[in-house]
Design a protein around this motif. Structure first.
Motif, PDB file in Angstrom:
ATOM      1  N   LEU A 148       0.828  -1.196   0.042  1.00 17.21           N
ATOM      2  CA  LEU A 148       0.014   0.056  -0.133  1.00 17.21           C
ATOM      3  C   LEU A 148       0.872   1.357  -0.031  1.00 17.21           C
ATOM      4  N   GLU A 149       2.226   0.926   0.415  1.00 17.15           N
ATOM      5  CA  GLU A 149       2.950   2.428   0.634  1.00 17.15           C
ATOM      6  C   GLU A 149       3.870   2.771  -0.756  1.00 17.15           C
ATOM      7  N   GLU A 150       3.469   1.844  -1.719  1.00 13.59           N
ATOM      8  CA  GLU A 150       4.179   2.122  -2.949  1.00 13.59           C
ATOM      9  C   GLU A 150       3.329   3.014  -4.037  1.00 13.59           C
ATOM     10  N   GLY A 151       1.968   2.839  -3.509  1.00 14.85           N
ATOM     11  CA  GLY A 151       1.298   4.113  -4.656  1.00 14.85           C
ATOM     12  C   GLY A 151       1.236   3.343  -6.142  1.00 14.85           C
ATOM     13  N   ASP A 152       1.057   2.027  -6.069  1.00 14.39           N
ATOM     14  CA  ASP A 152       0.945   1.329  -7.358  1.00 14.39           C
ATOM     15  C   ASP A 152      -0.612   1.501  -7.549  1.00 14.39           C
ATOM     16  N   PRO A 153      -0.767   1.947  -9.112  1.00 13.63           N
ATOM     17  CA  PRO A 153      -2.405   2.060  -9.459  1.00 13.63           C
ATOM     18  C   PRO A 153      -3.103   0.767  -9.434  1.00 13.63           C
TER      19      PRO A 153
END
Lengths: 228, 228, 228, 228, 228, 228
Positions: A148-153
């Motif tokens: 969730l921390e990675e900001g992956d779409p």
């Protein structure tokens, strides 16, 4: 007043996100002290992490003795009973805060959480709180917490797709975000889906303010008593 | 087979009593490995002890990797979910073992435990296991756990008086002894009161033998999975 | 010790299969006495069979007075309360034994049974035992009980397909085989699907051994009393 | 219409009393056929009687094929599921009829029954019907069923004293008479205590009339199906 | 006897249909007084209508003081508790009457109602009555109440399709029609689908007759007391 | 923000007391608008008052369209669902607010209310909210609501004596004051008995502030939708 918002894992980027969510809803005169455990698991996923994060959590609580309330920013509500026994001030888990908030504004809510392995623990909590009958379903996205921390779409896409299914299939009237790491998504999701989206960090902080203003503290005549 | 019976407090005299109770019921070819935590609280009374004993418990479990089953000899069933996640073999708490045993031989049972502050934790467990409807009442004697080690006649008198009241008032058909430290009283009380008296250590060891002989192990496809 | 494993229908080929399953898990010094009713239905499917098999069951129990425990090898747990009233030794139904065993090793289990018409009776039992909340779903295969005796590959295929769906849809962590006639499938299915598969005959026999070794007997001070 | 009111014990004086209670409430054009088992226990007290009365009950049902509804006049609701599977017409137990009637006119009811040993069986029924939450308490008078036939003033005194305690302690709003043998007391007790007193025989007969007039019969697409 | 069947909305065509359904099942010597509110909503759909129809309902009840029982012909059971407090005679809602009737003839029932927004209110009622465990599912057709008055074939088609799905998916054994406006469909649907179809108006009228013949009235010693 | 605190009875002295309790806990920048119904019962005691106060309550709500949240200051939570359907802002009953607050700080709470006739209504609410399992007991003082306005010492004595019994007998850890008219007693009772004493008005106002600060509103996609 001072509210300790404590992340019981050791990932400080998550603590930062939690602090932002907490400050966004706190009153001007509330000081949010955001902290995390110094030792323990980097994320809390499943029963083993829930247990092993406890010493770090209790140690961190002990480092902040002068607070008016404590919010434990892990959706599993890990250590809530132990911390209630340790201190006199109100203590809220973000899971329980979110479920109770949802109960005030909807007949049924669904929870969107991270891994499937966390589902039984959340269901146990809902049963214990009495709110299992208000929960249409706990849905896992199978996204690990730290992802969730990675900001992956793709992550956001998966969360949205579970919300869509929940509205279509579960008769749900509100969504509870089942991880402190989703706190930044509340506004966008609520807007897009036209229903209340509840973040436990925000709910926990504002309910903690409410309890303090009621002058209510953890009961000390029963199981939360410190006397032997 | 080898069964690890682990006392999650650090009081070795209690571990000795637990070992005797375990060996009294184990089969001839079962090896009972009795152990206790090296660090942590001296007795487990209430939510804080339940949490703080976890690291010592997990460390002790890790010292005994070659066992066929594990019995956690604390009536609060502390750490059962965490240990189930850590190992593959069957893991039983003595509280749950005693409640399930009582369910096979009685319509209703009462629990006689130590301090009042432990009652809500036991009630939470009973609710989670689904067996709260079979439990007539959890009765506290207000005897501290370590007081049981002293062999004071007043202690036994208090336990007997709660059993007497339970039979008279609760419609109870069996008694569950709600502390590992009461394991030595099972036979005497059963004889005196003419009803089944269940000790969780004995129940836990024999049910562990049963599960091993069924070739059943902790499920690893859900919440007890170790994979992330 | 002597354990009476009693099949309350009159199909002796099923009794043979039950005896094999019982002996496979029993201790060396346990004598399994496998028997079946002399009169009554050839299989037990639904509420009428559950009732009409009772006289044959009670008569058969009376023929074996010198046993240490009784296992009733019908998944509906027919006659368990009556037999508990008739005798002093522990009495277990294989349904309840299997559900309790599953509770020790999994958060949720699913039951795979025979005909749809048996489902409400099993659900009633689960509710009474308190374990309905641990049961994800009772699934019918629509295979008649006696069809299981024929070894038809289509039968095994249907059972496997229900297990597959149960894992995919029910969040189940263990499978309970819902008919004494499936006792021989336990090992194969557990291996294939990588989760615990529980057979009530095996669970019942080993739990009976456990209760006998605990010196526990059916309570005689309440509803199981024989005095008028 | 013809309603079979069947007493599943063999005591014909009790059947006579049941017939009087049934005819007192039935419509003029309802024919009450009162019958009892030819074989089986003389009274039904506890789990063993509940089971052993079944063959006599089923045989007696089979002797009366041309009826429009069946009322089983035993407060334990013994054999109700089996008889529903055997016939197509509506089948009511007097226990369930009384509990449902009480639910229409009171927030809470208490049950006054005979022996303590019958209490767990009644509680199991209430749980299964879902009405346990409406029942304040099941109270035993410790009067044997057949003692009710003797008209001893001490018997009535004991029943009245339990009703008095129930009003004072249980917050009860209605009384359910927990034995077919108490059917003749309904009017007197209701008058004396100023609250509804419900007799299951009367409730069962009038609800049977209601179901017949609704053209409702036992469902035959699920567990009450007779097809294999 | 005189039974007041009161439609708490103001649509008199619906009252006419209700009167026909009531008279079709009432005894020859029962007088059905069909009435509706003079003021209030034209149909009752959701929580706001449930509340705003109350004054009109209570006023209409007061216009008919000489009745022996009252049936409130709204499936939400609106105002039942208030009317019970106002009068001494038995008062039944058609929702509760239908659920209790279904409980006598089926292990599980499904409810087919109008709009989705009514579902939570019905689920709350089922929980309160204790019958939620007997209800497989409350299914909305999304047909507005007054649309039922138009006799549109598409309406009937939608109802039938929900019943079909309910049989296939819910393990249901009976259907409860979840709106007074569906009262005329009972016979046709029961015939077509081969299972009991229950209309609350018919159930309510016949159960009211039953209670009157039992000489049972609303309890006046507790929450339905009129004394302050 | 503006919070409408609405007393659904017509007794303005009670509204004044409610306003004081509300303002005592509200933030400096919260405007408390205290109002009461213009028509309806002078106090709300039992099911009939709960129903007849609705029109006055809804009319008063309509007079205050520009508020951010609504607290319904009647412990029966009368009209909460209707008002939620009428408006978009958060709506809380003081009963539910108090129960949820108690759940955050205690394992068990007891409710001290006015008349016995109000108890079943409160128990129904607790069941619906899921919190019945956290409530040790609802205790009636048999003090009428308006008697609380008179400041009679006997009134306070009776309330204190119920609290004392509740601590001694119910294992309670917190007290919920079960009437808006008791709002002024919170501090004194908490001090005297050494446990949390919860007033629903204070809890309702502070939780309303919390929900507004969370930007949460009543869900409008399900049963609280205003669209037909």
């Amino acid at each position: 007043m001072k509210i300790l918002v404590i992340n019981p894992n050791t990932t400080s980027s998550m603590t930062d996100k939690i602090a932002i969510a907490a400050r966004a809803v706190a009153r001007p005169d509330t000081e949010i002290i955001a902290a995390n455990s110094q030792d323990g698991p980097a994320s809390i996923q499943g029963f083993l992490d829930v247990a092993t994060c406890i010493p770090g959590l209790l140690a961190e609580v002990a480092r902040h003795p002068e607070v008016d309330a404590i919010v434990i920013a892990c959706f599993d509500d890990t250590g809530v009973d132990a911390v209630r026994t340790l201190v006199n001030v109100p203590v809220l888990g973000i899971g329980e805060a979110a479920y109770h908030a949802a109960s005030f504004i909807a007949n049924k809510f669904s929870v969107i959480t991270t891994l499937s392995r966390s589902v039984p623990g959340l269901e146990n909590n809902l049963m214990r709180y009495g709110l299992v009958q208000k929960c249409a379903r706990v849905r896992a996205t199978d996204i690990p917490v730290l992802k969730l921390e990675e900001g992956d779409p793709a992550t956001l896409f998966k969360i949205k797709s579970e919300i869509r299914e929940s509205i279509a299939q579960d008769n749900t009237e509100a969504i509870v975000l089942g991880c402190a790491g989703m706190a930044d998504l509340m506004a966008e999701l609520s807007e897009e889906f036209g229903l209340p989206v509840i973040d436990g960090v925000a709910a926990g902080v504002t309910f903690a303010e409410a309890l303090v203003n009621n002058n209510l503290r953890t009961s000390k005549i029963g199981a939360y008593s410190q006397n032997r």
